[in-house]
Scaffold this motif. Structure first.
Motif, PDB file in Angstrom:
ATOM      1  N   ASP A 127       4.091 -20.189 -53.046  1.00  0.00           N
ATOM      2  CA  ASP A 127       4.811 -18.933 -52.847  1.00  0.00           C
ATOM      3  C   ASP A 127       5.186 -18.820 -51.381  1.00  0.00           C
ATOM      4  N   MET A 128       6.396 -18.345 -51.145  1.00  0.00           N
ATOM      5  CA  MET A 128       6.877 -18.130 -49.789  1.00  0.00           C
ATOM      6  C   MET A 128       6.534 -16.700 -49.353  1.00  0.00           C
ATOM      7  N   ASP A 129       5.977 -16.576 -48.176  1.00  0.00           N
ATOM      8  CA  ASP A 129       5.742 -15.274 -47.552  1.00  0.00           C
ATOM      9  C   ASP A 129       6.716 -15.196 -46.379  1.00  0.00           C
ATOM     10  N   PHE A 130       7.926 -14.697 -46.675  1.00  0.00           N
ATOM     11  CA  PHE A 130       8.992 -14.675 -45.678  1.00  0.00           C
ATOM     12  C   PHE A 130       8.653 -13.778 -44.494  1.00  0.00           C
ATOM     13  N   ASP A 131       8.025 -12.642 -44.753  1.00  0.00           N
ATOM     14  CA  ASP A 131       7.714 -11.699 -43.682  1.00  0.00           C
ATOM     15  C   ASP A 131       6.775 -12.291 -42.642  1.00  0.00           C
ATOM     16  N   ASN A 132       5.791 -13.061 -43.098  1.00  0.00           N
ATOM     17  CA  ASN A 132       4.792 -13.626 -42.186  1.00  0.00           C
ATOM     18  C   ASN A 132       5.026 -15.104 -41.881  1.00  0.00           C
ATOM     19  N   GLN A 133       6.109 -15.651 -42.397  1.00  0.00           N
ATOM     20  CA  GLN A 133       6.485 -17.049 -42.182  1.00  0.00           C
ATOM     21  C   GLN A 133       5.344 -17.998 -42.567  1.00  0.00           C
ATOM     22  N   LEU A 134       4.933 -17.871 -43.842  1.00  0.00           N
ATOM     23  CA  LEU A 134       3.851 -18.682 -44.397  1.00  0.00           C
ATOM     24  C   LEU A 134       4.237 -19.192 -45.779  1.00  0.00           C
ATOM     25  N   ILE A 135       3.640 -20.319 -46.178  1.00  0.00           N
ATOM     26  CA  ILE A 135       3.727 -20.791 -47.556  1.00  0.00           C
ATOM     27  C   ILE A 135       2.300 -20.917 -48.073  1.00  0.00           C
ATOM     28  N   HIS A 136       2.033 -20.304 -49.238  1.00  0.00           N
ATOM     29  CA  HIS A 136       0.723 -20.362 -49.887  1.00  0.00           C
ATOM     30  C   HIS A 136       0.800 -21.390 -51.012  1.00  0.00           C
ATOM     31  N   PHE A 137      -0.073 -22.387 -50.985  1.00  0.00           N
ATOM     32  CA  PHE A 137      -0.146 -23.408 -52.033  1.00  0.00           C
ATOM     33  C   PHE A 137      -1.407 -23.164 -52.862  1.00  0.00           C
TER      34      PHE A 137
END
Length: 123
Positions: free
Chosen positions: A87-97
């Motif tokens: 999932d992309m977390d655009f606000d925090n500039q992260l990707i959760h695998f």
């Protein structure tokens, strides 16, 4: 950066290097949270002539921006039948695998580069 302690990288029979697990991982486990470096649309076009072309994620709905995942994020190989989702977390500039199913020790961790879409796959 947060990473599951069982993850490691090694040579992959699929392509180059890949991510594997040393222990069994249960379905739904968080595997890694990767910060990303977001690239503008012009930077994205520039990397198409470099080796980075094979290591970025599309980062917006119009697929103009790109992101390079730090940590192991850009080393997951592709499968149309993946065992890892993201999932992309655009606000925090992260990707959760996270794991999509039980993953056995020694198994390669694979993501679907197209997230279900088959049109436009370049390999």
């Amino acid at each position: 950066m947060q990473r599951h302690p069982a993850l490691y990288f090694a040579d992959s029979p699929i392509a180059g290097r890949g991510i594997f697990c040393a222990d069994t991982i249960e379905s739904g486990e968080l595997l890694e949270i990767c910060p990303v470096i977001v690239l503008s649309s012009s930077d994205r076009m520039s990397i198409h002539s470099t080796r980075l072309h094979d290591f970025y994620f599309s980062w917006d709905a119009n697929e103009q921006k790109a992101a390079i995942a730090l940590g192991f994020g850009s080393l997951f190989n592709h499968s149309a039948n993946p065992n890892v989702g993201y999932d992309m977390d655009f606000d925090n500039q992260l990707i959760h695998f996270y794991s999509l199913r039980l993953i056995e020790a020694g198994e390669e961790l694979l993501i679907d580069y197209m997230q279900g879409e088959r049109e436009g796959l370049w390999f």
